[in-house]
Each structure stands twice: as C-alpha cells, then as structure tokens.
Design an enzyme around this catalytic site. Sequence first.
Site, PDB file in Angstrom:
ATOM      1  N   ASP A   1       0.616  -1.283   0.270  1.00  0.00           N
ATOM      2  CA  ASP A   1      -0.350   0.002   0.112  1.00  0.00           C
ATOM      3  C   ASP A   1       0.657   1.212   0.039  1.00  0.00           C
ATOM      4  OD1 ASP A   1      -1.946   1.512  -0.127  1.00  0.00           O
ATOM      5  OD2 ASP A   1      -1.964   1.763   2.769  1.00  0.00           O
TER       6      ASP A   1
ATOM      7  N   ASP B   1      -2.729  -0.686   6.080  1.00  0.00           N
ATOM      8  CA  ASP B   1      -3.097  -0.387   7.545  1.00  0.00           C
ATOM      9  C   ASP B   1      -4.284  -0.184   7.306  1.00  0.00           C
ATOM     10  OD1 ASP B   1      -3.499   1.906   5.728  1.00  0.00           O
ATOM     11  OD2 ASP B   1      -2.249   2.626   6.239  1.00  0.00           O
TER      12      ASP B   1
ATOM     13  N   ASP C   1      -6.881  -3.104   3.029  1.00  0.00           N
ATOM     14  CA  ASP C   1      -6.086  -3.756   2.856  1.00  0.00           C
ATOM     15  C   ASP C   1      -6.536  -5.098   3.640  1.00  0.00           C
ATOM     16  OD1 ASP C   1      -4.929  -2.013   1.755  1.00  0.00           O
ATOM     17  OD2 ASP C   1      -4.046  -0.828   3.440  1.00  0.00           O
TER      18      ASP C   1
END
Length: 850
Positions: free
Chosen positions: A383, A739, A743
């Site tokens: 990410d 986070d 995700d």
Amino acid sequence: MGKGGQDYVKRELPSPRASSNETFPAWGKEVRECEKHYGVNKISGLKSWDVEKQRQIYGFNELDKHEGPSLWNLILEQFNDTLVRILLAAAIISFVLAWYDGGEGGDEFTPFVEPLVIFLILIVNALVGVWQENNAGKALEALKEIQSEQATVIRDNKRIPHLPAKELVPGDIVHLKVGDKVPADMRVVELISSTLRVEQGSLTGESEAVNKTTKKVAEDADIQGKKCMLFAGTTVVNGSCISMVTQTGMETEMGKVHTQIHVAAQNEEDSPLKKKLNEFGEVLTKIIGVICALVWIINLKYFFTWEYDHNGWPTNFNFSFEKCMYYFEIAVALAVAAIPEGLPAVITTCLALGTRKMAQKNALVRKLRSVETLGCTTVICSDKTGTLTTNQMAVAKLVAMGDTVESFRGFKVDGTTYNPLDGKIHDWPSGGMDANLQMIAKVAAICNDASVSESEHKYVASGMPTEAALKVLVEKMGLPEDTDDQICFSDQMCPSPSDFLRCCRQWSRTERRIATLEFDRDRKSMGVIVKSQSGRRSLLVKGAVENLLERSTSIQLLDGTVVELDQNSRNHILDALRAMSTGALRCLGFAYKDELPEFETYDGDEDHPAHELLLKPSNYSSIESELTFVGMVGLRDPPREEVYQAIKDCKAAGIRVVVITGDNKNTAEAICREIGVFEPEEDITFKSLTGKEFMELQYQKAHFRQNGGLLFSRAEPIHKQEIVRLLKEDGEVVAMTGDGVNDAPALKLADIGIAMGIAGTEVAKEASDMVLADDNFSTIVAAVGEGRSIYNNMKAFIRYMISSNIGEVASIFLTAALGVPEGLIPVQLLWVNLVTDGPPGNSIGIQSTR
C-alpha cells in the site's frame, strides 16, 4: 400528505429474495428519486410500519457472525500432513507391537519409549497449530468494533437521538455531525453546513478527507467517485448533514470487506516449505512402501519351516507366526527410521527463534509459518499511504513573490512529519522575513482550524492534515526580527519542545480572529476576518490557487508593495502552479484584503448588521473579492526517508515491488518515481493502471510478467484481493502490506500479510501474519533477509536429518535382506556416521548474507 406537509409515497417493498441481489444505485439518482424508492421524505422519516417491513427484508444492521471450525476439526486438520500421517501410523503400529511383545529382560516400559516420544511430538505440534488457527477469526471481530453503536434518526416526524445503530433500515433519515462515525452506507440528501468532509482513508486508501455533495454521480462510479455517499465505519471530520440509509449490514461496503476476509480465510494455503515437505512425504511414502514390500518378499522363505524325508525332499511345511511378526517389526522399524521424528520439533524451534530475532528488528510475527514464508517471498505488494509514505501531510515547497510581478522565489522545505524540528527551509533570506513572507506566515497561521500536539514522543495532528502542515511550516519560518516575543532563531525554527507552536500563537495574538467564512466546494477557499491590535479589520484567505486568482485584483511583492495583477502576471503564477502540480503536489494559495467597510466596526456581535452577511454562505464569494495574492505552497504526503534504499535492496534481492493504492494516479506515479519503483524517465504507460483498468484487461497475468515494478491506483478492496490472487496463481510468493480496512482482504489472502503497527487499523492487524512495530517499509526488507536465513537453516537441518535416516533405512534393509539381525547392528551405527558425517555444526547460527 404526510406530516409536515410533505408528500408521502407508499411503495411496494421488494421480496426478501430479490433484495440482497438488486442494489438500488442511490449514488446515481437524484435525492427525490431516492425518497420515492424508499417511500420516505427527509422531514418526517420512515413510518413505524415501514421500519418493521424493511427489517423483515433486510434484517438488522450488523455484520454476520461466521462460526469458525470446531475444535475437533482444527485438531484433525493438524494431521493433514503426509509425513505426520506416516509417523502417526508407524507410532500406532509400534505401540501395538510393543504391547504384543510385552518387553524384554523384565523391562516392560522400554518398548513403549519410541512410540510415546513420537506421540508427544505430534501432540505438541498439533497444539501449536490449533492455537494459531484459533486466532484466524479475530479480524472479523475487529471489523465489527469499528462500527458505530448509535445514530440520530428521524422516524414518524420525531427525532430519536440515540437509536442503536443495528436497528437502522434502508430508508432511515439520519443526522450526522462532526466526529460522528457513519453507521451504515448512506446517501447525502441535504448539507446543513456549507461543507461536509469525511475521513474514509481506512476504507478507500485516500490520504485526504473527502468533500461530500448531494449531487448524483455516474452509476458505474468507483468507491472514491461516489461523492454523494457516506460509508459505514468512516468518520465525519467537518460539517453536518442529513442522509438516507441505503445499505445496511452485509450489503454495505464494510460488509463486502467482511465477506472478502471470510472467503480469504477459508482459502488459506500451505506455506512454501510445507508444500515441499508434503511433496517429499508423498515420494517418501512410495519409497517406504516399496522397501517394506521388498523386505517381506526377500524374507518370505523364513516364514515357513520345512519337513524333509530321508532323501532330502521337502514333504511338509509349517507357517511361523513368530517369524512373520519379526519381519513385520523390521518393516515398521524401517518406516519409523525413514521418517525424521524430530522434524516438527526442529521446524517449530527454528521458527520460534526466528520470531525473537525479528521482534528485535520491529517485525512482530503473529503466525510461526510466516517466518519461513518471508524467506521465499518473490513479490511485495505494498500500500502507498502510511506504508511507503508517512500518512502525514507536509509542505514540500513554498513559493513567494519576488521584487517584480514576473519573478518568484521558490523555497524547498524539508521534513516528513508534524514535528517542527524535522527539517528546515532551504535558501532562507539571511536578513530574515520580508513583508511578503510575513503575510504568508500570517495567513497560514490564523486562517487555520487545525492543531498539532505532542503525545508519547510523537507529533499528532487534529483537524485537516493540510492545515496542520501549514502550522508546522509557520514554525519553520519563524517570526520577524522586530517581534516583541523573540522566538525567531538563525535556523528559522522553534528550538525546543517548550517553544512548540509559539510562532502560530504569536501571530494569533497580533491578529485576533473574529469571524470565519467556512470552506465550500464552490468557491474552494476559506477566509477569516481578523482584528489587529490597532483595531484594523482585514480578511485572510487560503484556498485553490486558480479560484483565488479569479477573485484577486492585485499582488503583493517582496517588500510589501501592492501592484495590479494583470493577465500576464496570472499566467506566470499559473505556470508555476502547473509545475508544482506535475510533481504531485497539492497546491494552496494565500491572499488577503485590507478594505472591509461592512466590517469596520464588527467585533463578532450578533446584532451588528454585518453579522447577517456571515449567516449566508452565498455571500462569501462577494466578501472574498478584490483580493491581494501573496503566494502559494505545495503539500504532499511525503515518502519515508528510508524507503528508497529499501526498494533498491528489494531489486538487488530479486524481489519485485508492486504498489497498490486507493489514491489518485498522478500522485501515486510521482511517489513511485521518487522512491525508485520506477526510474525518473521510465515510460510507465503500461505499468501504471487504475484498479478499474486492470479488471478490464484481457490478459491480466501477462501484465504481471513485465520487468520492474508495477503500480495500481484507485484500487478498491476487491481489486487488491484479485491482484494478490492472480500473482499467487502465477507462481509468486506474495507478501502484502497495508494499514486500512480496505487492505484486510488482500492481507488475509496473501502468502504473508504485513500490517502497520502504529497507523494500522485493528482489522488490518488481525488479518495479518506479521505487524511492523515502526510502520517502516525497510523493516520488511530486513525481515525478508532474516526469513531467508531461517529458511536456509531449516533446509540444512532437514538435509541432515534425511541423510541420517537414509543411513538407518539402508542398514535396516541390509540387515533384513542378509538375514543377520544382530551381527549387523554395529555396522548400522558405522554406516549412519559415514553417510551423515555428523550434525551440521553451526547451522543454527547462519546469519543473513544480504
């Protein structure tokens, strides 16, 4: 007509069977169409009988509780391993034979030692596995905890202030204000404030709070594009509104994430090492079967005792059960000898030691198997926001005016956090702040609702991240040298935590704020009316540069001189703006106005005639007219300083980095070039796609086979999960970092999910296999190096144990084949030592050579 004079439309409710599949696209409809569909109006809300009908169709507004596997099934699952099954079968047979033989020389316990030790090893191994598997459902529980518990609802023309959120149904009218957590997916039907901003980064991956509107969008819009929708679990950070519930429970975007996590949990695969051990076990099973059969075939002649006549011809034979059992024991001993009994214990020990080493490097391992999986990682899907970047806005460039209308001064600003001591401003004027820089600092400090505080040695922002970044900039700029409260030093920064934000406070003392012109989506600016110590009123404004230029008639130069802003000057400023925007900077402009005749005597008094002007946001544009433009700044969510080297290390180790983010494409591309995923001048036309573009590709797996890094922007949770799935199908061992809630499905599906420990949500942490205590991407690279070392250690041990057992198998087989059961025992021991050449010495101490 309903209560309050509003039209009430009765509609035929859909059947329960159709409701879950036919989602009404409220984001693509006008507010009136939504009211008609749900049989409601925003004034009186739903009727009580409609609430009951809706609940019968849609149920309660809560996430499903999935029952995990039973304890018995978890225990049985631990024996779903070829080597373990062989070992278990051998141990059972060995135990039965020991019971049958009863012991030798009066020692009744000795025959049971070997099977009991094997049983003990298998039981301990199963207990560890059950304990790990039992934690798998915690991500779903964490997802429930982020849901709102209550809501303010309008029903039967009455306001219900604390209705339990689980009782909401589609069609309910809900009032939301700053700080409220959104209890369900809802359509915005009316803005009470001029602006409504929602923090939805945990769900979508966007680094900035999103402005919401009542206007409809395209029906095929992605999550980020649904500007008129509020999503369950997100938070209102600015403004208030009236909204209509459209989806509840498992039909919400949060519910879809819940389903994806559950599906991913059901499809967890074995680790690479376990797969190889299973393959080895299957081969070993066949070899053992063949050898055991050979042992019996070779020694069939000993199963029978022959009787001969006086001429030496056999006349009769007797079957010897003792001989048959003897060679059966040899076959069992051979099977036991072939299986490395200590292998499960050795693997568990290696992994446990590995977790301790990784913890010292800020990588907290939640599942033992993830240690050796790290060593096999070939792709890291990362990410962007909060992982590769700090998830904290920071000013990267300050542009002030020069001594002419066509000249500008650009200052590079260092720092990646909200700590004013982090970084400095380059090429700062040696003579201190001139009049133009003072005005920029004044606007940035006072036209600002954010705050920055220090907590546990970390600097945390409250309010809008961009505004917090401006306050940090003001501290780095310092104050003019002639300020009474002298806190301006040679490095233009407040020197210690005791002076934290004193520069901003000093500007607020010299110019007292008496009114605020709130930001709105039309004029894209915020203004404050301030009263100086001399009593003079002025207007300070910040906002989108293009909009401020449209309402500006003059420009302030370096020495404070104000000159006319002509079209040529505007073009020069717009050129500078485009140059900053190309570098993925979010730009904000500053302006002011000294002539405010309507507010000359205004001091916040509600009875003052000017106060009526402030009550209507439609007046703000006229108040913010004839401005004087003073400068602009470029802000961004900066990359972490250590990420560039970490990406470089990944490339050197043969690990590809794939960036998957919910942020916009241009910003993500600029960050990827800066951190080394892409080269500065590399053509990334086919390497950078949005999630929607990727899903429409005809040959998706071929896309992954390009050399170098890849980028997927505007990615939704389902896109991230699909990317991870396809990479795994293509033979890659995938590590996924993240986070946010968005995700979590991909973290659960990946070979190893890695969550951020500081900025990560509990949902992401519980879905992961490993947590980074420092949220540092470079920690992943260090952990991969440690994982490779551990993986190599385990392979060395396995080779040693297998080679030892080959010697045992060979010696037992020769014993049985030659028919010398006792005399060959010393030869067995000699053979084992010759074949294995002893234990692998310092194997456990091998360090990563990366």
